[in-house]
Motif scaffolding. Sequence first.
Motif, short mmCIF file in Angstrom:
data_model
loop_
_atom_site.label_atom_id
_atom_site.label_comp_id
_atom_site.label_asym_id
_atom_site.label_seq_id
_atom_site.Cartn_x
_atom_site.Cartn_y
_atom_site.Cartn_z
N VAL A 71 0.85 -1.18 0.00
CA VAL A 71 0.00 0.00 0.00
C VAL A 71 0.89 1.23 0.00
O VAL A 71 1.82 1.34 0.79
N THR A 72 0.59 2.17 -0.92
CA THR A 72 1.30 3.44 -0.95
C THR A 72 0.30 4.59 -0.96
O THR A 72 -0.83 4.44 -1.41
N LEU A 73 0.74 5.72 -0.44
CA LEU A 73 -0.04 6.95 -0.44
C LEU A 73 0.79 8.03 -1.09
O LEU A 73 1.95 8.21 -0.75
N GLY A 74 0.19 8.77 -2.03
CA GLY A 74 0.87 9.87 -2.69
C GLY A 74 0.20 11.19 -2.36
O GLY A 74 -1.04 11.26 -2.33
N MET A 75 1.01 12.22 -2.09
CA MET A 75 0.49 13.54 -1.73
C MET A 75 1.62 14.55 -1.76
O MET A 75 2.79 14.16 -1.72
N PRO A 76 1.30 15.85 -1.79
CA PRO A 76 2.35 16.85 -1.62
C PRO A 76 2.93 16.74 -0.20
O PRO A 76 2.20 16.60 0.78
N ALA A 77 4.24 16.81 -0.09
CA ALA A 77 4.90 16.66 1.20
C ALA A 77 4.45 17.70 2.21
O ALA A 77 4.41 17.43 3.41
N ALA A 78 4.06 18.87 1.74
CA ALA A 78 3.63 19.93 2.66
C ALA A 78 2.39 19.53 3.45
O ALA A 78 2.16 20.05 4.54
N GLN A 79 1.60 18.60 2.93
CA GLN A 79 0.39 18.15 3.63
C GLN A 79 0.71 17.39 4.92
O GLN A 79 -0.12 17.31 5.81
N VAL A 80 1.89 16.80 4.99
CA VAL A 80 2.25 15.96 6.14
C VAL A 80 3.60 16.39 6.71
O VAL A 80 4.46 15.56 7.02
N ALA A 81 3.77 17.68 6.87
CA ALA A 81 5.04 18.20 7.38
C ALA A 81 5.41 17.52 8.69
O ALA A 81 4.58 17.34 9.58
N GLY A 82 6.64 17.06 8.78
CA GLY A 82 7.13 16.44 9.99
C GLY A 82 6.88 14.95 10.10
O GLY A 82 7.32 14.32 11.05
N ILE A 83 6.19 14.35 9.13
CA ILE A 83 5.95 12.91 9.22
C ILE A 83 7.27 12.16 9.00
O ILE A 83 8.13 12.62 8.25
N ALA A 84 7.41 11.04 9.67
CA ALA A 84 8.62 10.23 9.57
C ALA A 84 8.24 8.76 9.61
O ALA A 84 7.07 8.42 9.84
N GLU A 85 9.20 7.91 9.38
CA GLU A 85 8.96 6.47 9.48
C GLU A 85 8.36 6.18 10.85
O GLU A 85 8.82 6.68 11.87
#
Length: 104
Positions: A56-70
Amino acid sequence: MTLAPFAALESRLNSAVQRRLANATATHQGGEHFGVLLSREGQQPWGGDTVDAAQVTLGMPAAQVAGIAEGGELVINGTTTYVVTGPVQPDETGWLTLAVYPKA
Protein backbone atom coordinates in the motif's frame (compact mmCIF):
# COMPACT_ATOMS: atom_id res chain seq x y z
CA MET A 1 15.82 34.65 -2.81
CA THR A 2 13.80 33.57 -5.83
CA LEU A 3 12.44 30.11 -6.45
CA ALA A 4 13.67 27.93 -9.27
CA PRO A 5 11.90 28.91 -12.51
CA PHE A 6 9.57 25.93 -12.47
CA ALA A 7 8.95 25.62 -8.72
CA ALA A 8 5.62 27.45 -8.84
CA LEU A 9 4.50 25.36 -11.83
CA GLU A 10 5.51 22.14 -10.08
CA SER A 11 3.56 23.16 -6.99
CA ARG A 12 0.45 23.94 -9.05
CA LEU A 13 0.77 20.64 -10.89
CA ASN A 14 1.04 18.68 -7.62
CA SER A 15 -2.07 20.46 -6.32
CA ALA A 16 -3.98 19.73 -9.53
CA VAL A 17 -3.03 16.05 -9.42
CA GLN A 18 -4.13 15.84 -5.81
CA ARG A 19 -7.50 17.52 -6.50
CA ARG A 20 -8.31 15.57 -9.67
CA LEU A 21 -6.96 12.10 -8.95
CA ALA A 22 -7.33 11.66 -5.19
CA ASN A 23 -9.20 8.45 -4.43
CA ALA A 24 -9.07 8.69 -0.64
CA THR A 25 -8.80 11.26 2.13
CA ALA A 26 -6.27 11.37 4.93
CA THR A 27 -5.65 13.20 8.17
CA HIS A 28 -2.32 13.66 9.88
CA GLN A 29 -2.12 14.36 13.62
CA GLY A 30 -5.81 15.24 13.79
CA GLY A 31 -5.52 18.00 11.17
CA GLU A 32 -7.77 18.79 8.22
CA HIS A 33 -8.69 16.13 5.65
CA PHE A 34 -6.76 16.21 2.38
CA GLY A 35 -6.81 14.11 -0.77
CA VAL A 36 -4.32 11.31 -1.33
CA LEU A 37 -3.64 8.81 -4.08
CA LEU A 38 -4.11 5.41 -2.45
CA SER A 39 -2.60 2.45 -4.28
CA ARG A 40 -2.81 -1.23 -3.38
CA GLU A 41 -0.68 -3.52 -5.45
CA GLY A 42 0.11 -7.17 -5.01
CA GLN A 43 3.68 -8.15 -4.41
CA GLN A 44 5.42 -11.48 -4.01
CA PRO A 45 8.34 -10.82 -1.69
CA TRP A 46 9.61 -14.42 -1.79
CA GLY A 47 9.16 -15.23 -5.47
CA GLY A 48 6.37 -16.14 -7.86
CA ASP A 49 5.21 -19.37 -6.18
CA THR A 50 4.56 -17.99 -2.70
CA VAL A 51 1.89 -16.05 -0.88
CA ASP A 52 0.96 -12.60 -2.17
CA ALA A 53 1.12 -9.57 0.09
CA ALA A 54 -0.46 -6.18 -0.51
CA GLN A 55 1.83 -3.20 -0.89
CA VAL A 56 0.00 0.00 0.00
CA THR A 57 1.30 3.44 -0.95
CA LEU A 58 -0.04 6.95 -0.44
CA GLY A 59 0.87 9.87 -2.69
CA MET A 60 0.49 13.54 -1.73
CA PRO A 61 2.35 16.85 -1.62
CA ALA A 62 4.90 16.66 1.20
CA ALA A 63 3.63 19.93 2.66
CA GLN A 64 0.39 18.15 3.63
CA VAL A 65 2.25 15.96 6.14
CA ALA A 66 5.04 18.20 7.38
CA GLY A 67 7.13 16.44 9.99
CA ILE A 68 5.95 12.91 9.22
CA ALA A 69 8.62 10.23 9.57
CA GLU A 70 8.96 6.47 9.48
CA GLY A 71 6.56 5.10 12.10
CA GLY A 72 4.23 8.09 11.69
CA GLU A 73 0.49 7.52 11.28
CA LEU A 74 -2.19 8.69 8.86
CA VAL A 75 -5.93 8.01 9.14
CA ILE A 76 -7.40 7.12 5.75
CA ASN A 77 -11.06 7.75 4.91
CA GLY A 78 -11.72 8.44 8.58
CA THR A 79 -11.62 4.74 9.47
CA THR A 80 -8.25 3.03 9.08
CA THR A 81 -4.93 4.08 10.60
CA TYR A 82 -1.87 3.39 8.47
CA VAL A 83 1.74 3.43 9.68
CA VAL A 84 4.61 4.72 7.50
CA THR A 85 7.01 1.82 6.89
CA GLY A 86 9.97 3.44 5.20
CA PRO A 87 11.96 6.60 4.75
CA VAL A 88 10.15 9.85 4.01
CA GLN A 89 11.80 11.50 1.02
CA PRO A 90 9.85 13.76 -1.35
CA ASP A 91 10.96 14.04 -4.96
CA GLU A 92 12.32 17.22 -6.52
CA THR A 93 8.80 18.61 -7.07
CA GLY A 94 7.67 18.16 -3.45
CA TRP A 95 5.57 15.06 -4.20
CA LEU A 96 5.77 12.34 -1.56
CA THR A 97 5.00 8.64 -1.95
CA LEU A 98 4.82 6.77 1.36
CA ALA A 99 4.85 3.01 1.85
CA VAL A 100 2.34 2.21 4.61
CA TYR A 101 0.59 -0.70 6.31
CA PRO A 102 -2.66 -0.86 8.29
CA LYS A 103 -2.14 -0.57 12.03
CA ALA A 104 -3.29 -3.64 13.88
